[in-house]
Motif scaffolding. Sequence first.
Motif, mmCIF file in Angstrom:
data_model
loop_
_atom_site.group_PDB
_atom_site.id
_atom_site.type_symbol
_atom_site.label_atom_id
_atom_site.label_comp_id
_atom_site.label_asym_id
_atom_site.label_seq_id
_atom_site.Cartn_x
_atom_site.Cartn_y
_atom_site.Cartn_z
ATOM 1 N N ILE A 42 37.481 26.631 46.796
ATOM 2 C CA ILE A 42 37.613 28.057 46.502
ATOM 3 C C ILE A 42 38.864 28.554 47.209
ATOM 4 C CG2 ILE A 42 36.441 30.275 46.571
ATOM 5 C CD1 ILE A 42 33.920 28.678 47.447
ATOM 6 N N GLU A 46 40.355 34.343 46.341
ATOM 7 C CA GLU A 46 39.253 34.598 45.410
ATOM 8 C C GLU A 46 37.996 34.988 46.186
ATOM 9 O OE1 GLU A 46 37.764 31.237 43.145
ATOM 10 O OE2 GLU A 46 36.089 32.486 42.492
ATOM 11 N N PHE A 47 37.731 34.259 47.247
ATOM 12 C CA PHE A 47 36.535 34.498 48.055
ATOM 13 C C PHE A 47 36.518 35.937 48.586
ATOM 14 C CE2 PHE A 47 34.072 34.026 52.062
ATOM 15 C CZ PHE A 47 32.907 33.499 51.532
ATOM 16 N N TYR A 63 33.058 32.704 43.060
ATOM 17 C CA TYR A 63 32.665 32.963 44.445
ATOM 18 C C TYR A 63 33.437 34.151 45.019
ATOM 19 C CZ TYR A 63 30.858 28.159 44.242
ATOM 20 O OH TYR A 63 30.191 27.013 43.909
ATOM 21 N N ALA A 261 29.816 27.670 50.664
ATOM 22 C CA ALA A 261 30.227 29.056 50.429
ATOM 23 C C ALA A 261 29.221 30.026 51.054
ATOM 24 C CB ALA A 261 30.354 29.330 48.931
#
Lengths: 292, 293
Positions: A42, A46-47, A63, A261
């Motif tokens: 990831i 984006e996270f 995510y 995650a």
Amino acid sequence: MTNLKERIIHGIFLINGLLVVIVLLGIFGLLVFTAIPAFKEIRIGEFLFSTNWNPTSYVKPAYGIVPMLVSTFMVTLGALFIAIPLGIGTAAYLSDVANQRVREIAKPIIEILAGIPSVVIGFLGIVLVGPFISKIFGLHNGLNALNGAILLAVMALPTIISLSEDALKSVPNAYQHASLALGATHWQTLVRVKIPAALSGIIAAVMLGMGRAIGETMTVLMATGCAPAMPRGFLDSVRTMTSTIAIELGEVPYNTTHYYALFGVGLTLFIITFFVNMVSDIILHKHERLMK
Amino acid sequence: MKKYIRNLALLVSVLSFAVTNVFAQEMIQVKGSDTLINLVQRLSESYMEENPGKFIAVTGGGSGTGIAALINGKCDIANASRLMKDKEIAQAQDGGINPKRIVVAIDGLCVITNLKNRISKLTVDEVGKIFRGEITNWKELGGDDVSITLYGRQSNSGTYEFLKDMVLKGDYSSRMRRMNGNAQIVEAVKQDISGIGYVGVGYVKEEKGLTVLNIASQAGSEYSSPLNLNDVKTGKYPITRPLNQYINGTPKGDARDFILFELSEQGQKIVEEEGFFSLPDEYREFNNKALGI
């Protein structure tokens, strides 16, 4: 002989103190090392900035933690918005207005409120607060951020009231006497002298209440509807970071991106609470210096 | 002093006897699907009544949780309202666990709405569109001008996965409220005029306060109800599914004994009493093969 005893006791206390630090560092280390592998797949951007969280997607896993960050802040700040005025008001009443008998009955009752299990409060959210909210606002159902905020306020209140009252009580009597002697009314004394003098204690009480609210899981899991979409307002369903971890950690296969995650979410929550505590500490010290 | 020691020794021996006795008892751990929990609980109670000294513990948590527990060696039987995924089977085999599937009952997955909602039937395609968030107002389906509120399960639910794979063939709307279990969905839809939800048939058979929608496999074909035994058994009702139990290897010992009880005439009668449907011949044969009969 006494010297030896002193040293042994000294050592025991040192170990106790260090133990807490070691446990804290251990938890932090575990979170960091379990979260790191998530970022092999990831992108951190984006996270942190994507508004879509769907690790078990039919199409492509996503995510993004923004909706749950927003959700967590909404229910926590909403709870504080309700609990701070109520809490400080009650504390002021108990310490300055109520007579001895009322105080002796009311304070233990308030403290019992802290002992109600969160799952019971969540249940009340479903059967009592939810229908109430839906009736007042003309909604189809009451499982939303407001519901969560009200319940968390109830849970944070005992901490805020009890500790604020202690803080108000510990203001030296001389302050009050001086203020009254100068011709101030009871109200002016309370609001302009006693509450400012007790402010460091009150802030500590509010921060502890906030700590309880931000990490609370079961209540918000039951009462907020848990839709993972970006919330559009307080009357919309929200899903906090704690709910997401609680829902998904039970079924996630170990050592997958999704698993890591979730630890990333936990790490983020840990950093936030750490930051909240640090800021409150700084405020406290600043205020103490000013008072001197 | 001597007496004291003797008493102590006696106490210790009594205690250790009690402890070993408790541990000697084989406790069968069953874990998983929320759809199956009431049924398996009742099956285990009848089984324990008939076989004193046997103990079965049934807990919920969702199909995903049960399967994860089986993979991690934390339960004997996993209840699952969906099939194990290839990935999960591979994971189990990596850990030396060889999952065998037994089918215990048939479920017609019910789509439910509030009694005040005028809609009484939908096609599978429409159900998919609603839960994917493509249809957002009841008036698009000929109902009142009320926006739709979706109630579904959390991702550890087998029902959630089943509907996603078999009906939606896409993702749930992120606006869908994620409820804790079947019962919570039933409660929510009963109170919410705009609501729609999905639950196992065992949760609505006795329930009068809501509408169980008739479903057609496609536009133009006949609508049928999941409450109709025949339609579910023949597969005319389009969203039927087997309810499964997974176990490590060919069942042996007490676990096998319990599974045989579930599949017996008496066990299948309980299945029907709980609102689900008993097994057709094809699944009976399937089970016999898995049991090595």
